[in-house]
Design a protein around this motif. Structure first.
Motif, mmCIF file in Angstrom:
data_model
loop_
_atom_site.group_PDB
_atom_site.id
_atom_site.type_symbol
_atom_site.label_atom_id
_atom_site.label_comp_id
_atom_site.label_asym_id
_atom_site.label_seq_id
_atom_site.Cartn_x
_atom_site.Cartn_y
_atom_site.Cartn_z
ATOM 1 N N UNK A 86 -90.606 -90.773 -38.006
ATOM 2 C CA UNK A 86 -90.158 -89.661 -38.690
ATOM 3 C C UNK A 86 -88.644 -89.929 -39.137
ATOM 4 N N UNK A 87 -88.463 -89.703 -40.655
ATOM 5 C CA UNK A 87 -87.277 -89.709 -40.940
ATOM 6 C C UNK A 87 -86.600 -88.557 -40.868
ATOM 7 N N UNK A 88 -85.235 -88.537 -40.101
ATOM 8 C CA UNK A 88 -84.644 -87.509 -39.805
ATOM 9 C C UNK A 88 -83.662 -87.157 -40.845
ATOM 10 N N UNK A 89 -83.087 -88.307 -41.214
ATOM 11 C CA UNK A 89 -82.245 -88.045 -42.403
ATOM 12 C C UNK A 89 -82.020 -89.501 -43.115
ATOM 13 N N UNK A 90 -81.864 -89.227 -44.556
ATOM 14 C CA UNK A 90 -81.709 -90.619 -45.408
ATOM 15 C C UNK A 90 -80.600 -90.320 -46.346
ATOM 16 N N UNK A 91 -79.581 -91.158 -46.098
ATOM 17 C CA UNK A 91 -78.237 -91.091 -46.902
ATOM 18 C C UNK A 91 -78.044 -92.172 -47.821
ATOM 19 N N UNK A 92 -77.699 -92.041 -48.933
ATOM 20 C CA UNK A 92 -77.397 -93.060 -49.676
ATOM 21 C C UNK A 92 -75.875 -92.986 -50.141
ATOM 22 N N UNK A 93 -74.954 -94.047 -49.555
ATOM 23 C CA UNK A 93 -73.436 -93.845 -49.816
ATOM 24 C C UNK A 93 -73.099 -95.033 -50.615
ATOM 25 N N UNK A 94 -72.929 -94.904 -52.193
ATOM 26 C CA UNK A 94 -72.736 -96.030 -53.098
ATOM 27 C C UNK A 94 -74.182 -96.843 -52.871
ATOM 28 N N UNK A 95 -73.577 -98.144 -52.441
ATOM 29 C CA UNK A 95 -74.842 -99.395 -52.521
ATOM 30 C C UNK A 95 -75.273 -99.265 -51.096
ATOM 31 N N UNK A 96 -74.851 -98.367 -50.096
ATOM 32 C CA UNK A 96 -75.509 -98.145 -48.706
ATOM 33 C C UNK A 96 -76.488 -97.284 -48.538
ATOM 34 N N UNK A 97 -77.501 -97.816 -47.621
ATOM 35 C CA UNK A 97 -78.535 -96.780 -47.356
ATOM 36 C C UNK A 97 -78.471 -96.633 -45.723
ATOM 37 N N UNK A 98 -78.483 -95.552 -45.345
ATOM 38 C CA UNK A 98 -78.304 -95.023 -43.816
ATOM 39 C C UNK A 98 -79.474 -94.436 -43.677
ATOM 40 N N UNK A 105 -91.742 -83.671 -36.899
ATOM 41 C CA UNK A 105 -92.923 -83.586 -37.559
ATOM 42 C C UNK A 105 -92.783 -82.148 -38.254
ATOM 43 N N UNK A 106 -92.481 -81.249 -37.625
ATOM 44 C CA UNK A 106 -92.052 -79.976 -38.140
ATOM 45 C C UNK A 106 -91.314 -79.889 -39.305
ATOM 46 N N UNK A 107 -90.295 -80.675 -39.306
ATOM 47 C CA UNK A 107 -89.421 -80.959 -40.373
ATOM 48 C C UNK A 107 -90.206 -81.468 -41.758
ATOM 49 N N UNK A 108 -91.139 -82.563 -41.447
ATOM 50 C CA UNK A 108 -91.680 -82.929 -42.417
ATOM 51 C C UNK A 108 -92.700 -81.976 -43.072
ATOM 52 N N UNK A 109 -93.210 -80.978 -42.441
ATOM 53 C CA UNK A 109 -94.067 -79.930 -42.844
ATOM 54 C C UNK A 109 -93.313 -79.036 -43.852
ATOM 55 N N UNK A 110 -92.053 -78.805 -43.425
ATOM 56 C CA UNK A 110 -91.144 -77.801 -44.129
ATOM 57 C C UNK A 110 -90.724 -78.435 -45.388
ATOM 58 N N UNK A 111 -90.440 -79.771 -45.308
ATOM 59 C CA UNK A 111 -90.106 -80.636 -46.680
ATOM 60 C C UNK A 111 -91.163 -80.555 -47.487
ATOM 61 N N UNK A 112 -92.477 -80.998 -46.937
ATOM 62 C CA UNK A 112 -93.630 -81.058 -47.973
ATOM 63 C C UNK A 112 -94.223 -79.780 -48.680
ATOM 64 N N UNK A 113 -94.124 -78.467 -47.686
ATOM 65 C CA UNK A 113 -95.054 -77.515 -48.255
ATOM 66 C C UNK A 113 -94.050 -76.280 -48.723
ATOM 67 N N UNK A 114 -92.590 -76.609 -48.344
ATOM 68 C CA UNK A 114 -91.786 -75.247 -48.776
ATOM 69 C C UNK A 114 -90.778 -75.779 -49.831
ATOM 70 N N UNK A 115 -91.196 -75.766 -51.017
ATOM 71 C CA UNK A 115 -90.717 -76.230 -52.305
ATOM 72 C C UNK A 115 -88.987 -75.879 -52.441
#
Lengths: 312, 194
Positions: free
Chosen positions: A28-40, A231-241
């Motif tokens: 599960x991806x908890x957080x994806x951050x793009x800071x300039x050319x970096x990905x965390x 997993x619940x987070x994924x559900x919220x992100x997918x099904x709650x626009x």
């Protein structure tokens, strides 16, 4: 499957491959951050697959490190928001914990200062109790900590890590009943922590918080949650626009046993409760959807298996 | 602490004492007060609870008057000021506007100010105090001590004058005679008799 919290740091070049890999592994991806050319990317990945992930990240110049605090929300409790305690000591703590993947919230008490007059109000107590762990960043005198801490911990039932200038042994002596963690030699300062011994203390603090949360994880594992919060987070992100219109850096914050959904409770609580996870099991079947004391957010508290007899 | 002739922090708790030494040093340095304070004695007793700071300041810069940075030339019913140091021009203009009104104060060019108010003498303008560094210094010093003291000590008594200052703070009410006795005792430690 045992999940391990990790942080991936790399460039934007082919980072989608890492995202797909995590998803394919069932992580599960908890957080994806793009800071300039970096990905965390902060993620939970099956323990057995971490080495493979490292190998795949190598040609992309990416690194995968274990971040024991990913997927936790921690309250950094400061006796006040005045110059005495902020920004130095409290922000050092909050910022350092973020390096290990934690989501930290600063709770500046309205009347947390003073030996005799320190107190914790109901709103502060409830906000702290919505976190996985609370770190009390207190001051320099054992005498003061001894007196005020009784008032500041009243009603708090999440694990507490206490920091202060007295040594760890002195802190243990002056607090009764004991708390879950202690970090001595870290009192009020008027400068940012930059000396090696100060940075060492922050390391010690992060280790102590990790230890305390590991104990909490073990406790939770004895009666596992009905659904994993990521997993619940994924559900919220997918099904709650509507969640995609939230401008907060983490519209859904993952906790060890819950989620903070940054949408107004009055408007969206019913929608969240009705979200289907799988095979007709809805969020309301496995979690309490509660109004958070933080702004108007929604706080989802996942119920343990013993309560629901459902595991998704 | 570098810059101070005398600097002592006393406290019944050794750890707290060490922390307060650093806090005091950092705050005084951040607020550029190390060159101002000559002696400083701080006592923190969390048991009472009481925070006492007594100190002596170095010789402070004197008041800045108009004659220090401008030539004042009376001519008929006008007084012309030729500004030598622009540093004080803004506070000077504010002062003149407040006293004589904007209609009576003109600035034909960058370094010239003309006052046309009736009945004003050159001597009067020359003696005007444009800047008093002791006022802001006092505020800075008291702010520094508020930053240094433990935060919960909300009952305060402070005084400044004749190159010395004291600051007493507690969580509880401070009886006047007790404050005076403690302050006199602490001043004696830095060689000052009240």
């Amino acid at each position: 499957m045992i999940f391990e919290p990790v942080t991936y740091k790399g460039g934007v070049y082919r980072y989608e491959e890492i995202v797909e890999l995590i998803e394919d592994l069932g992580g599960y991806i908890v957080q994806l951050q793009q800071i300039a050319g970096d990905i965390i990317i902060q993620a939970l990945v099956p323990r057995a697959d971490i080495e493979m992930m490292r190998q795949i990240a190598k040609p992309l110049n990416g690194t995968v490190t274990l971040s024991p605090l990913v997927g936790t929300e921690i309250a950094v409790v400061s006796p006040s928001l005045e110059i005495h305690h902020l920004p130095h000591a409290s922000c050092d703590v909050a910022e350092y914990l973020r390096r290990f993947g934690a989501k930290t919230n600063m709770v500046g008490l309205a009347r947390g200062f003073g030996k005799r007059i320190a107190q914790l109000n109901v709103e502060e107590r409830d906000i702290i109790n919505e976190h996985d762990c609370a770190i009390y960043v207190l001051g320099n005198f054992q005498e003061c900590i001894h007196h005020k801490f009784t008032a500041l911990r009243r009603g708090i039932h999440v694990p507490i890590v206490l920091t202060g200038a007295p040594s760890k042994e002195d802190l243990q002596q002056c607090v009764d009943p004991p708390v879950e963690g202690y970090v001595g030699g870290m009192g009020r300062m008027a400068h940012r922590a930059k000396r090696p011994e100060e940075l060492e203390k922050l390391e010690e603090m992060a280790a102590e918080v990790s230890r305390v949360l590991e104990v909490r994880r073990t406790e939770i594992a004895k009666d596992p949650l009905s659904v994993m919060p990521p997993r619940l987070m994924q559900v919220v992100l997918e099904k709650l626009p509507a969640i995609h219109d939230v401008t907060s850096p983490t519209p859904v914050t993952v906790q060890m046993a819950g989620l903070r959904v940054k949408l107004p409770y009055e408007t969206y609580a019913r929608d969240v409760r009705d979200l289907e996870i799988e095979h007709g099991i809805r969020v309301r079947d496995v979690a309490d959807v509660l109004p958070s004391r933080m702004r108007t957010y929604i706080w989802v508290r996942v119920k343990p298996f013993s309560e629901t007899h459902v595991m998704v | 602490m570098s810059g101070l002739e005398y600097f002592v922090v006393e406290s019944p708790e050794a750890t707290g004492k060490a922390y307060y030494e650093r806090i005091a040093g950092d705050v005084l340095q951040d607020l550029n007060l190390l060159q101002v304070v000559e002696k400083l004695h701080i006592t923190v007793d969390p048991k009472v609870p009481l925070f006492v700071a007594v100190g002596v300041t170095r010789k402070l810069p004197s008041q800045v008057r108009v004659r220090d940075f401008a030539a004042v030339v009376p001519l008929e019913s006008r007084i012309t000021l030729s500004i030598g140091d622009e540093t004080y021009l803004a506070p000077l203009l504010t002062l003149l506007w407040d006293r004589y009104g904007k209609a009576e104060v003109d600035q034909p060019d960058r370094f010239t100010v003309v006052v046309t108010a009736p009945g004003v003498t050159a001597q009067e303008i020359e003696d005007l105090v444009v800047l008093d560094p002791t006022g802001s210094l006092y505020r800075d010093l008291m702010y520094a001590l508020i930053c240094i003291q433990p935060e919960g000590f909300k009952v305060r008594k402070q005084s400044y004058g004749d190159g010395r200052f004291f600051f007493v703070a507690s969580e509880d009410t401070l009886p006047e005679d007790v404050v005076q006795t403690i302050v006199a005792e602490k001043f004696r430690l830095i060689g000052v008799e009240l």
